[in-house]
Design an enzyme around this catalytic site. Structure first.
Site, PDB file in Angstrom:
ATOM      1  N   ALA A 158      -2.338  -6.710  -1.670  1.00 22.40           N
ATOM      2  CA  ALA A 158      -3.021  -5.920  -0.643  1.00 22.40           C
ATOM      3  C   ALA A 158      -2.032  -5.217   0.263  1.00 22.40           C
ATOM      4  O   ALA A 158      -2.287  -4.097   0.729  1.00 22.40           O
ATOM      5  CB  ALA A 158      -3.950  -6.812   0.174  1.00 22.40           C
ATOM      6  N   PHE A 182      -7.401  -0.270   2.521  1.00 22.70           N
ATOM      7  CA  PHE A 182      -7.979  -0.185   3.855  1.00 22.70           C
ATOM      8  C   PHE A 182      -7.237   0.882   4.667  1.00 22.70           C
ATOM      9  O   PHE A 182      -6.144   1.314   4.286  1.00 22.70           O
ATOM     10  CB  PHE A 182      -7.902  -1.560   4.535  1.00 22.70           C
ATOM     11  CG  PHE A 182      -8.565  -1.638   5.874  1.00 22.70           C
ATOM     12  CD1 PHE A 182      -9.922  -1.444   6.006  1.00 22.70           C
ATOM     13  CD2 PHE A 182      -7.831  -1.906   7.023  1.00 22.70           C
ATOM     14  CE1 PHE A 182     -10.546  -1.512   7.242  1.00 22.70           C
ATOM     15  CE2 PHE A 182      -8.434  -1.972   8.265  1.00 22.70           C
ATOM     16  CZ  PHE A 182      -9.799  -1.776   8.377  1.00 22.70           C
ATOM     17  N   ASN A 184      -5.379   0.964   7.151  1.00 21.74           N
ATOM     18  CA  ASN A 184      -4.017   0.739   7.635  1.00 21.74           C
ATOM     19  C   ASN A 184      -3.020   0.461   6.517  1.00 21.74           C
ATOM     20  O   ASN A 184      -1.879   0.096   6.789  1.00 21.74           O
ATOM     21  CB  ASN A 184      -3.989  -0.408   8.653  1.00 21.74           C
ATOM     22  CG  ASN A 184      -4.407  -1.743   8.064  1.00 21.74           C
ATOM     23  OD1 ASN A 184      -4.542  -1.902   6.856  1.00 21.74           O
ATOM     24  ND2 ASN A 184      -4.633  -2.731   8.931  1.00 21.74           N
ATOM     25  N   LYS A 185      -3.442   0.636   5.267  1.00 22.65           N
ATOM     26  CA  LYS A 185      -2.536   0.376   4.153  1.00 22.65           C
ATOM     27  C   LYS A 185      -1.669   1.604   3.867  1.00 22.65           C
ATOM     28  O   LYS A 185      -1.964   2.720   4.304  1.00 22.65           O
ATOM     29  CB  LYS A 185      -3.318  -0.034   2.907  1.00 22.65           C
ATOM     30  CG  LYS A 185      -4.063  -1.364   3.065  1.00 22.65           C
ATOM     31  CD  LYS A 185      -3.120  -2.494   3.439  1.00 22.65           C
ATOM     32  CE  LYS A 185      -3.777  -3.873   3.342  1.00 22.65           C
ATOM     33  NZ  LYS A 185      -4.816  -4.101   4.356  1.00 22.65           N
ATOM     34  N   THR A 186      -0.593   1.397   3.105  1.00 19.71           N
ATOM     35  CA  THR A 186       0.383   2.466   2.843  1.00 19.71           C
ATOM     36  C   THR A 186      -0.274   3.675   2.205  1.00 19.71           C
ATOM     37  O   THR A 186       0.048   4.817   2.546  1.00 19.71           O
ATOM     38  CB  THR A 186       1.529   1.928   1.969  1.00 19.71           C
ATOM     39  OG1 THR A 186       2.146   0.834   2.657  1.00 19.71           O
ATOM     40  CG2 THR A 186       2.564   3.005   1.694  1.00 19.71           C
TER      41      THR A 186
END
Length: 368
Positions: A158, A182, A184-186
Site C-alpha cells: 500500500a 488512496f 495520499n499515495k505516491t
C-alpha cells in the site's frame, strides 16, 4: 495561530487526469467498464514487472481479495507486523482468520524475520510483509522462511509503489500482492487499489470474487458469494494519468527526503533511512525524536505554525479488538511512540519547505 497551512500530503493532478476523466464523461463510460480499467491494469503490471493485475475499489479490499484467493479462512493464522496500518490486520479478520502480530527490525522499521519464525504455528498459512512508509522488507529472509514452512506470502505494498528490493519492485516477490491508490499515495485514483500476481489462477479468483461472483459464461448467474470491489473507469483514468508521471513523482519524493535529511542533520532527529540494496520510495518522510515525551510537543509546535504532521501508526497489538492476547513488541512500540511523518508531497514549494525546517529548528532552539 499561523495562517500558513501546509498539509501532510497533497496529490499532484497536473497531468492528463482531466483529459482522461472528460473522455469517461463524454463517452458515458463512468462505472466499472471502459478502456481505462484495462489500460491501467496492463500499464501497472508492466510498470512493476508482474504478469497480472486486477484493479479494485481500495487497498483494503485488495488485501481481502488476495487472502480469499489463497483460501485463507477460519482456523488459519496470518503473520502481520504490528507496526502497520489497521487495514493489514482487518483484512485478515474479514476472512475469519487470526492476525498474529510480529515485531519490527530496529534498523529498517520492517517486519523482523526472526520474530516471524518465533510466531509460526501449525495454523500459520501466510506471512504478510508490509513495506512500511516506502522502505522494503527483507524479502530474501522472508521468502526462505515461507519456503521452509510451506507458507504463502501476501505482500502489502500500500505504501510501497516505487520501492525496490535488490533491483525488483516490491509486490513481485509474494504469491499475491496488493497496492493502494488512496489520495495520499505516491500515485492516486482518489480511492482504489490493485491485486497483482504472477499466478494466473489467483488473479482469476480475485477477478471472480470482486465482481459479485459472476459466472464467466452465463449472464447474471453467480456461483460463489462475491463482492462489489470493482474500480470505476473514472478512477482508472486518473490512475493511468498518474502512472504516466510516476518517475517524476518518485524522483521528487526522493529529492525531498534528501533535502530533509541535509536540512535536519544537525538536530537530534533520526530519519527513516534507506536500507542497503533497496530503493526507498519515501511515501512518507519519517523521523524519530530522541524521547517519546518530545514527539507530541514537537507536533503541537508544528501545528501552531500551520504544519500538519502524523504520528507513526499505533502498534496493532495495542488496539482494543486485537489486544486479547496482549504481549510486548518492544521495537515497534519504541518506534511508534517516537515517530513523526513530516509533509511528504513531492512538489512542496521552497518557501513552505523552509518554513517546516525553520519551525522544527525553532522548537529545538527553545529547548536548548
Amino acid at each position: 495561530m499561523s495562517q500558513i497551512k501546509i498539509p501532510i500530503y497533497k496529490p499532484d493532478l497536473g497531468g492528463n487526469e482531466k483529459k482522461y476523466v472528460n473522455e469517461c464523461l463524454d463517452t458515458s463510460w463512468i462505472s466499472s467498464r471502459g478502456r481505462f480499467v484495462n489500460d491501467f491494469e496492463l500499464s501497472f503490471a508492466r510498470r512493476i514487472g508482474i504478469e497480472h493485475a486486477a484493479s479494485v475499489s481500495n487497498g483494503t479490499v485488495a488485501l481481502h481479495l488476495a487472502l480469499m484467493a489463497l483460501g485463507v479462512g477460519p482456523g488459519d493464522e496470518v503473520i502481520v507486523p504490528t507496526l502497520t496500518y489497521i487495514a493489514s490486520a482487518n483484512a485478515v479478520a474479514y476472512t475469519g482468520a487470526t492476525p498474529v502480530f510480529v515485531d519490527s527490525l530496529r534498523s529498517t522499521w520492517q517486519l523482523d524475520p526472526e520474530d516471524v519464525r518465533r510466531h509460526i504455528t501449525p495454523r500459520t498459512r501466510a506471512i504478510m510483509p508490509v513495506h512500511l512508509y516506502g522502505q522494503a522488507c527483507d524479502m530474501d529472509a522472508l521468502a526462505a522462511i515461507a519456503e521452509e514452512h510451506r507458507l504463502f506470502i501476501v505482500e502489502d505494498c500500500a505504501e510501497g509503489f516505487g520501492t525496490l528490493y535488490k533491483g525488483r519492485h516490491v509486490g513481485t516477490f509474494g504469491d499475491i500482492s496488493t497496492f493502494s491508490f488512496f489520495g495520499n499515495k505516491t500515485i492516486t485514483t482518489g480511492e482504489g487499489g490493485m491485486v497483482v500476481s504472477n499466478d494466473k489462477t489467483l488473479i482469476e479468483r480475485a477477478r471472480h470474487l470482486k465482481g459479485q461472483g459472476l459466472a464467466a459464461h452465463r449472464e447474471y448467474w453467480h456461483d460463489v458469494v462475491g463482492y462489489n470491489y470493482r474500480m470505476t473507469n473514472i478512477q482508472a483514468a486518473i490512475g493511468l494519468a498518474q502512472l504516466e508521471r510516476a518517475d517524476e513523482f518518485i524522483q521528487n519524493k526522493r529529492e525531498l527526503a534528501s533535502r530533509y535529511e541535509k536540512a535536519l542533520s544537525d538536530l537530534p532527529l533520526e530519519p527513516h533511512a534507506e536500507a542497503p540494496e533497496t530503493v526507498h520510495s519515501y511515501w512518507m518522510y519519517s523521523v524519530l525524536v530522541k524521547h517519546p515525551d518530545l514527539r507530541d510537543p514537537l507536533r503541537r509546535h508544528l501545528a501552531a505554525a500551520g504544519v500538519e504532521t502524523r504520528p507513526l501508526f499505533y502498534p496493532l497489538h495495542t488496539m482494543p479488538m486485537y489486544s486479547r492476547s496482549y504481549r510486548k513488541h518492544s521495537v515497534a512500540e519504541d518506534l511508534a511512540w517516537r515517530g513523526i511523518n513530516l509533509p511528504s508531497w513531492p512538489s512542496i514549494p521552497d518557501d513552505q519547505f523552509a518554513h517546516i525546517v525553520a519551525t522544527i529548528r525553532d522548537f529545538y532552539d527553545h529547548r536548548s
